[in-house]
Design an enzyme around this catalytic site. Structure first.
Site, PDB file in Angstrom:
ATOM      1  N   HIS A   1      39.451  40.110  34.986  1.00 40.78           N
ATOM      2  CA  HIS A   1      39.717  38.617  34.442  1.00 40.78           C
ATOM      3  C   HIS A   1      38.499  37.695  34.331  1.00 40.78           C
ATOM      4  CE1 HIS A   1      39.688  35.676  38.066  1.00 40.78           C
ATOM      5  NE2 HIS A   1      40.199  36.745  38.734  1.00 40.78           N
TER       6      HIS A   1
ATOM      7  N   ALA B   1      39.162  41.966  42.333  1.00 38.12           N
ATOM      8  CA  ALA B   1      37.762  42.125  43.123  1.00 38.12           C
ATOM      9  C   ALA B   1      37.998  41.833  44.733  1.00 38.12           C
ATOM     10  CB  ALA B   1      36.736  41.104  42.561  1.00 38.12           C
ATOM     11  N   THR B   2      39.197  41.202  45.011  1.00 37.46           N
ATOM     12  CA  THR B   2      39.467  40.436  46.374  1.00 37.46           C
ATOM     13  C   THR B   2      40.073  41.812  47.082  1.00 37.46           C
ATOM     14  OG1 THR B   2      40.136  38.265  45.850  1.00 37.46           O
ATOM     15  CG2 THR B   2      41.162  39.170  47.814  1.00 37.46           C
TER      16      THR B   2
ATOM     17  N   CYS C   1      37.396  29.005  42.118  1.00 37.70           N
ATOM     18  CA  CYS C   1      38.068  30.479  42.147  1.00 37.70           C
ATOM     19  C   CYS C   1      37.943  31.059  43.584  1.00 37.70           C
ATOM     20  CB  CYS C   1      37.464  31.546  41.274  1.00 37.70           C
ATOM     21  SG  CYS C   1      35.679  31.928  41.699  1.00 37.70           S
TER      22      CYS C   1
ATOM     23  N   THR D   1      52.520  51.809  41.955  1.00 34.20           N
ATOM     24  CA  THR D   1      52.577  52.122  40.674  1.00 34.20           C
ATOM     25  C   THR D   1      51.555  51.531  39.774  1.00 34.20           C
ATOM     26  OG1 THR D   1      54.850  52.449  40.806  1.00 34.20           O
ATOM     27  CG2 THR D   1      54.283  52.040  38.582  1.00 34.20           C
TER      28      THR D   1
ATOM     29  N   ASN E   1      28.620  33.612  42.427  1.00 32.21           N
ATOM     30  CA  ASN E   1      29.772  33.030  41.706  1.00 32.21           C
ATOM     31  C   ASN E   1      29.456  31.514  41.483  1.00 32.21           C
ATOM     32  OD1 ASN E   1      30.713  33.939  44.392  1.00 32.21           O
ATOM     33  ND2 ASN E   1      32.135  32.140  43.967  1.00 32.21           N
TER      34      ASN E   1
ATOM     35  N   SER F   1      36.102  42.716  38.682  1.00 24.69           N
ATOM     36  CA  SER F   1      37.626  42.202  38.328  1.00 24.69           C
ATOM     37  C   SER F   1      37.668  41.906  36.776  1.00 24.69           C
ATOM     38  CB  SER F   1      37.354  40.926  38.961  1.00 24.69           C
ATOM     39  OG  SER F   1      38.684  40.008  38.857  1.00 24.69           O
TER      40      SER F   1
ATOM     41  N   GLN G   1      30.812  38.932  39.235  1.00 25.16           N
ATOM     42  CA  GLN G   1      30.293  38.102  38.207  1.00 25.16           C
ATOM     43  C   GLN G   1      29.513  38.887  37.269  1.00 25.16           C
ATOM     44  OE1 GLN G   1      31.439  34.950  37.564  1.00 25.16           O
ATOM     45  NE2 GLN G   1      32.699  34.838  39.300  1.00 25.16           N
TER      46      GLN G   1
HETATM   47  C1  LIG Z   1      32.024  37.213  43.234  1.00 22.53           C
HETATM   48  C2  LIG Z   1      33.345  37.215  43.429  1.00 22.53           C
HETATM   49  N1  LIG Z   1      34.010  37.799  44.231  1.00 22.53           N
HETATM   50  C3  LIG Z   1      35.362  38.217  44.121  1.00 22.53           C
HETATM   51  C4  LIG Z   1      36.425  37.390  43.356  1.00 22.53           C
HETATM   52  C5  LIG Z   1      37.587  37.605  43.617  1.00 22.53           C
HETATM   53  O1  LIG Z   1      38.048  38.246  42.369  1.00 22.53           O
HETATM   54  P1  LIG Z   1      39.622  38.201  42.123  1.00 22.53           P
HETATM   55  O2  LIG Z   1      40.074  36.993  41.524  1.00 22.53           O
HETATM   56  O3  LIG Z   1      39.821  39.608  40.975  1.00 22.53           O
HETATM   57  O4  LIG Z   1      40.446  38.541  43.169  1.00 22.53           O
HETATM   58  C6  LIG Z   1      35.500  36.369  42.531  1.00 22.53           C
HETATM   59  C7  LIG Z   1      36.263  35.347  41.967  1.00 22.53           C
HETATM   60  O5  LIG Z   1      37.367  35.042  42.033  1.00 22.53           O
HETATM   61  C8  LIG Z   1      34.167  36.487  42.399  1.00 22.53           C
HETATM   62  O6  LIG Z   1      33.449  35.485  41.992  1.00 22.53           O
END
Ligand SMILES: Cc1ncc(COP(=O)(O)O)c(C=O)c1O
Length: 382
Positions: A203, A74-75, A328, A242, A153, A201, A181
């Site tokens: 995970h 997600a980042t 996180c 890739t 989150n 995301s 989330q």
């Molecule tokens: C709302 C939200 N956005 C983005 C992220 C980042 O996701 P990722 O770990 O997949 O980069 C998180 C968690 O880390 C999150 O809770």
């Protein structure tokens, strides 16, 4: 050796579902081709697996598989959405976001504001919620993107994404939501909700780390997006590199499972969350619930414990794994910017713990967590 703690930090990450792992394994050792290799069977099989997963992911959101762009999480999806839209727009273009967003939105927004772009960071209310009316009033002729998270989150508060999406569509502004989330936890139909860009995301939904998606709506009005990674032109030239086939297969399976279990799982988590909250209230006083009492993720409970430091509390109860704030969000823990934006006092911010309940938690674990937390708070308050 100490026993494995009870895992109540499912907003930080989730355990990979064994069914997801099973689906992934052959793609490390047997079907290991490059999905972009079009000249032999190894490549075709990998490519087929990627497209099957893409279809499953799209199906969960009732959208077209062409809208799915794979990223590392997600980042990266948030960075691609924000920088991608702004970099493709004229210099001086305007972005609107809000103070309780994840750093993966706030930091790219800050970087954009330091270059050629205008950024408005809207306040949130005492629950962490964004007022759609305020968004409407902040739109300017040069606004090209609004980015508001679906679920917070830290405190689990849900924004009214459907209303915000509709007002952005009406005003001709693209709308992005960070759904890391909420995706896979609460139903969302992208065919009826006018969201242009959505991040998720793997995970966070019992899939692997290192894989995510940016949904980019196809069609009219067209979304112009500048790629942030150039290379082999993968993913419709929007994200070169890739493709990590095993991770993509895992995400596909994770989405499929979410589709099958989401409704029952949400109801079960809500019950467990209520059990935790009433259990704590029965044993302790001086508790403050952070976030919206109803409009929140079923598995989220964020509580401040009067007169107790959250970090001290966590350290005194190694039997449960929780988080004080948002582990996180960064490798650089700071007092929660979310609670601050909600107007929570520094003392109550420091006294807060986030419980994130997930698929593998049991009633027995919740009952044990109540005992452990209540005992630890009692000791620290002595
Ligand atoms: C709302 C939200 N956005 C983005 C992220 C980042 O996701 P990722 O770990 O997949 O980069 C998180 C968690 O880390 C999150 O809770």
């Amino acid at each position: 050796m100490t026993a494995t703690p009870i895992y109540l930090d499912n907003h930080a990450t989730t355990r990979v579902d064994p069914r997801v792992l099973d689906a992934m394994l052959p793609y490390f050792s047997e079907i290991y081709g490059n999905a972009a290799s079009i000249s032999h069977r190894f490549g075709w099989d990998a490519g087929d697996a990627v497209e099957a997963a893409r279809g499953k992911i799209a199906e969960l959101f009732n959208t077209d598989a062409r809208n799915v762009i794979f990223t590392s999480g997600a980042t990266e999806a948030n960075n691609l959405a924000l920088k991608g839209v702004l970099h493709a727009a004229p210099p001086g273009s305007h972005l609107i976001t809000a103070a309780a967003e994840h750093k993966a939105v706030l930091d790219p927004a800050k970087r954009l504001s330091r270059s050629d772009y205008e950024v408005t960071v809207l306040p949130v209310d005492q629950y962490g919620m964004v007022d759609p009316q305020q968004i409407a009033e902040s739109l300017r002729p040069n606004t090209v993107l609004v980015s508001i998270m679906s679920a917070n989150n830290e405190v689990g508060t849900l924004n009214d994404i459907a209303e915000i999406a509709a007002l952005c569509r009406e005003r001709g502004v693209h709308f992005h939501t960070d759904a890391a989330q909420s995706a896979g936890k609460l139903p969302l139909d992208l065919s009826t909700t006018p969201i242009d860009l959505l991040s998720l995301s793997g995970h966070k939904i019992y899939g692997p780390k290192g894989i995510g998606v940016l949904f980019v709506r196809h069609g009219s009005p067209r979304i112009k997006l500048e790629p942030q990674l150039d290379g082999g032109g993968h993913e419709r030239h929007l994200r070169s590199g890739t493709l990590p086939v095993p991770l993509i297969v895992g995400l596909g399976r994770a989405c499929e499972l979410c589709g099958e279990t989401m409704v029952d799982e949400a109801a079960r988590l809500l019950e467990l969350r209520e059990r935790l909250w009433t259990g704590l209230q029965d044993r302790l006083d001086g508790l403050t619930l952070n976030g919206h009492p109803e409009q929140r993720l079923p598995g989220n409970l964020n509580v401040s414990f009067d007169g107790v430091e959250g970090d001290a509390l966590m350290n005194s109860m190694r039997e449960i794994a929780v988080s004080s704030g948002s582990a996180c969000t960064s490798a650089d823990p700071q007092p929660s910017h979310v609670l601050r934006a909600m107007g929570v006092s520094d003392a109550l911010t420091r006294a807060s713990l986030r419980f994130g309940l997930g698929r593998f938690n049991t009633t027995e674990e919740i009952d044990r967590a109540v005992e452990v937390v209540a005992d630890a708070v009692g000791r620290l308050r002595e």
